[in-house]
Design a protein around this motif. Structure first.
Motif, mmCIF file in Angstrom:
data_model
loop_
_atom_site.group_PDB
_atom_site.id
_atom_site.type_symbol
_atom_site.label_atom_id
_atom_site.label_comp_id
_atom_site.label_asym_id
_atom_site.label_seq_id
_atom_site.Cartn_x
_atom_site.Cartn_y
_atom_site.Cartn_z
ATOM 1 N N GLU A 122 0.649 -0.989 -0.168
ATOM 2 C CA GLU A 122 0.196 -0.093 0.742
ATOM 3 C C GLU A 122 0.747 1.374 0.195
ATOM 4 O O GLU A 122 0.734 2.276 -0.565
ATOM 5 N N GLU A 123 1.941 1.439 0.177
ATOM 6 C CA GLU A 123 2.454 2.346 1.127
ATOM 7 C C GLU A 123 3.709 2.270 0.595
ATOM 8 O O GLU A 123 4.618 1.194 1.357
ATOM 9 N N PRO A 124 4.420 3.249 0.142
ATOM 10 C CA PRO A 124 6.196 3.534 -0.347
ATOM 11 C C PRO A 124 6.431 3.645 1.112
ATOM 12 O O PRO A 124 6.803 4.962 1.741
ATOM 13 N N VAL A 125 7.613 2.746 1.452
ATOM 14 C CA VAL A 125 8.592 3.397 3.001
ATOM 15 C C VAL A 125 10.377 2.770 2.072
ATOM 16 O O VAL A 125 10.411 1.758 0.777
ATOM 17 N N TYR A 126 11.376 3.010 3.271
ATOM 18 C CA TYR A 126 12.621 2.775 3.160
ATOM 19 C C TYR A 126 12.654 1.474 3.825
ATOM 20 O O TYR A 126 12.208 1.434 5.397
ATOM 21 N N PRO A 127 12.724 0.695 3.585
ATOM 22 C CA PRO A 127 11.984 -0.803 4.308
ATOM 23 C C PRO A 127 13.672 -1.253 4.668
ATOM 24 O O PRO A 127 15.049 -1.139 5.036
ATOM 25 N N THR A 128 12.814 -1.608 6.553
ATOM 26 C CA THR A 128 13.983 -1.847 7.703
ATOM 27 C C THR A 128 14.444 -3.018 7.652
ATOM 28 O O THR A 128 14.892 -3.492 8.317
ATOM 29 N N ALA A 129 13.002 -3.600 7.706
ATOM 30 C CA ALA A 129 13.242 -5.203 7.604
ATOM 31 C C ALA A 129 12.302 -6.172 6.696
ATOM 32 O O ALA A 129 11.009 -5.598 6.781
ATOM 33 N N ILE A 130 12.529 -7.573 5.962
ATOM 34 C CA ILE A 130 10.972 -7.948 5.123
ATOM 35 C C ILE A 130 11.138 -9.483 5.837
ATOM 36 O O ILE A 130 12.551 -10.720 6.556
ATOM 37 N N HIS A 131 9.447 -10.165 6.426
ATOM 38 C CA HIS A 131 9.523 -11.461 7.369
ATOM 39 C C HIS A 131 8.726 -12.414 6.093
ATOM 40 O O HIS A 131 7.847 -11.445 5.345
ATOM 41 N N ILE A 132 8.816 -12.798 5.593
ATOM 42 C CA ILE A 132 8.559 -14.092 4.771
ATOM 43 C C ILE A 132 8.156 -15.228 5.693
ATOM 44 O O ILE A 132 8.840 -15.904 5.843
ATOM 45 N N LEU A 133 7.040 -15.427 5.703
ATOM 46 C CA LEU A 133 6.294 -16.486 6.238
ATOM 47 C C LEU A 133 6.997 -17.838 5.162
ATOM 48 O O LEU A 133 5.270 -17.998 4.640
ATOM 49 N N GLU A 134 7.022 -19.295 5.913
ATOM 50 C CA GLU A 134 6.885 -20.138 5.590
ATOM 51 C C GLU A 134 6.503 -21.013 5.966
ATOM 52 O O GLU A 134 6.871 -21.524 6.892
ATOM 53 N N THR A 135 5.522 -21.260 5.384
ATOM 54 C CA THR A 135 5.083 -22.471 6.220
ATOM 55 C C THR A 135 5.144 -24.291 5.858
ATOM 56 O O THR A 135 4.923 -25.601 6.768
ATOM 57 N N GLU A 141 6.073 -9.997 4.706
ATOM 58 C CA GLU A 141 5.608 -8.579 5.529
ATOM 59 C C GLU A 141 6.993 -7.590 5.338
ATOM 60 O O GLU A 141 8.094 -8.027 5.416
ATOM 61 N N LEU A 142 6.362 -6.714 5.081
ATOM 62 C CA LEU A 142 7.495 -5.053 4.962
ATOM 63 C C LEU A 142 6.490 -4.610 5.947
ATOM 64 O O LEU A 142 6.479 -4.242 6.481
ATOM 65 N N HIS A 143 8.578 -3.983 6.584
ATOM 66 C CA HIS A 143 8.623 -2.869 7.672
ATOM 67 C C HIS A 143 9.660 -2.059 6.974
ATOM 68 O O HIS A 143 10.669 -2.323 6.119
ATOM 69 N N GLY A 144 8.699 -0.393 7.134
ATOM 70 C CA GLY A 144 9.779 0.602 6.517
ATOM 71 C C GLY A 144 9.621 1.990 7.603
ATOM 72 O O GLY A 144 8.246 1.794 8.161
ATOM 73 N N VAL A 145 10.159 2.718 7.163
ATOM 74 C CA VAL A 145 9.885 4.648 7.906
ATOM 75 C C VAL A 145 9.729 4.463 6.263
ATOM 76 O O VAL A 145 10.250 4.973 4.924
ATOM 77 N N LYS A 146 9.000 5.919 6.966
ATOM 78 C CA LYS A 146 8.025 6.900 5.429
ATOM 79 C C LYS A 146 9.146 7.820 5.316
ATOM 80 O O LYS A 146 9.811 8.031 4.079
ATOM 81 N N GLU A 147 10.274 8.178 5.760
ATOM 82 C CA GLU A 147 11.289 9.432 5.995
ATOM 83 C C GLU A 147 12.707 8.560 5.758
ATOM 84 O O GLU A 147 12.361 7.495 6.308
#
Length: 296
Positions: free
Chosen positions: A131-144, A223-229
């Motif tokens: 949804e929102e553009p961010v500067y990525p700080t972490a990416i979680h890939i859920l593998e089952t 799951e994408l983690h990031g900050v807008k600035e």
């Protein structure tokens, strides 16, 4: 008149020292106020809030195990929050690529030509929009199920939801590795150490290689983690400890006079300061920027 000259000289020196002491005390008061202002402003600055979001949409992919008329084992299951995780096993609500192991390459229909470099391992891919553009700080890939297929993650500078077409589209690899095999087929959260980028993104591309796996690898969500600035360089502000300043530095009892002042102004430390301004004490990032002309 000549008999008064020594006394006038002494009075002039005393008056000079008093004026200097008053100026020093005033300067110290200004430094205290400045330090308090800096501390209060630093507390008032808002912290950049981290945004956590799951993929909104699957834009493109190379293959999937399920059919186009079904949601079972298709890449569409990567959109949204997890459906299965943290459970482990074979679930139809996950995303599954069409191949695994080496049997695909060993089949008679496999091409005998190899046009990629030896360092290129990707066999499948999926592109996810957020949804929102961010500067990525972490990416979680859920593998089952049978994790370990992801070999590369790329970020794109283009916003797929923007109404204005970008002047330039840039893909940058933020993590890559050779094909691997997890020690267990059970579910896991895969969080690779990603590279920082200088542009915000809401479009990620996951590339996979399942040649070392014993069965199909199943992905549940990203799951994408990031900050807008954009994260700024961490520049340390040098603060002056007022206890290090001797209040009686210029007192008469310490023998402070014209000779003492002359010695202090001619000290080696002051000469070093006037020669390079403690340039070598600046943070590395600042020195690098200034050496490139950024400090002009």
């Amino acid at each position: 008149m000549s008999s008064w000259f020594p006394m006038l000289t002494v009075l002039s020196m005393f008056y000079y020292i008093c004026l200097r002491r008053r100026a020093r005390l005033a300067s110290r008061g200004e430094m205290i106020n400045s330090r308090r202002a800096i501390e209060s402003n630093s507390r008032a600055l808002p912290m950049s809030i981290e945004v956590v979001q799951y993929a909104k949409e699957v834009l493109d992919f190379s293959s999937h195990y399920g059919s186009e008329n079904s949601m079972s084992y298709t890449m569409w299951n990567l959109a949204g929050p997890p459906n299965v995780y943290p459970s482990s096993g074979d679930f139809t609500q996950t995303a599954v690529f069409r191949t695994y192991g080496n049997w695909w390459h060993q089949s008679s229909s496999s091409s005998a030509f190899k046009r990629t470099s030896p360092s290129f391992f990707s066999l499948d891919y999926v592109e996810l929009a957020f949804e929102e553009p961010v500067y990525p700080t972490a990416i979680h890939i859920l593998e089952t199920y049978h994790p370990g297929s992801v070999v590369k993650i790329l970020a794109c500078s283009a916003n797929p939801y923007s109404q204005t077409p970008p002047a330039e589209v840039r893909w940058e690899t933020i993590w890559s590795a050779e094909p691997s095999r997890a020690h267990s087929p059970q579910a896991r959260q895969f969080t690779p150490c990603i590279k920082e980028i200088d542009f915000p993104t809401n479009l990620l591309r996951l590339e996979t290689n399942s040649s070392l796996l014993d069965y199909y690898s199943e992905l549940d969500a990203v799951e994408l983690h990031g900050v807008k600035e954009k994260p700024m360089l961490s520049l340390k502000i040098a603060t002056i400890d007022m206890s290090d300043l001797d209040e009686d530095e210029y007192d008469d009892e310490d023998g402070c006079g014209i000779d003492c002042l002359t010695n202090q102004f001619s000290s080696s430390s002051l000469r070093d300061w006037t020669s390079n301004g403690y340039f070598d004490k600046l943070p590395y990032e600042v020195r690098l920027q200034m050496s490139r002309g950024g400090g002009k």
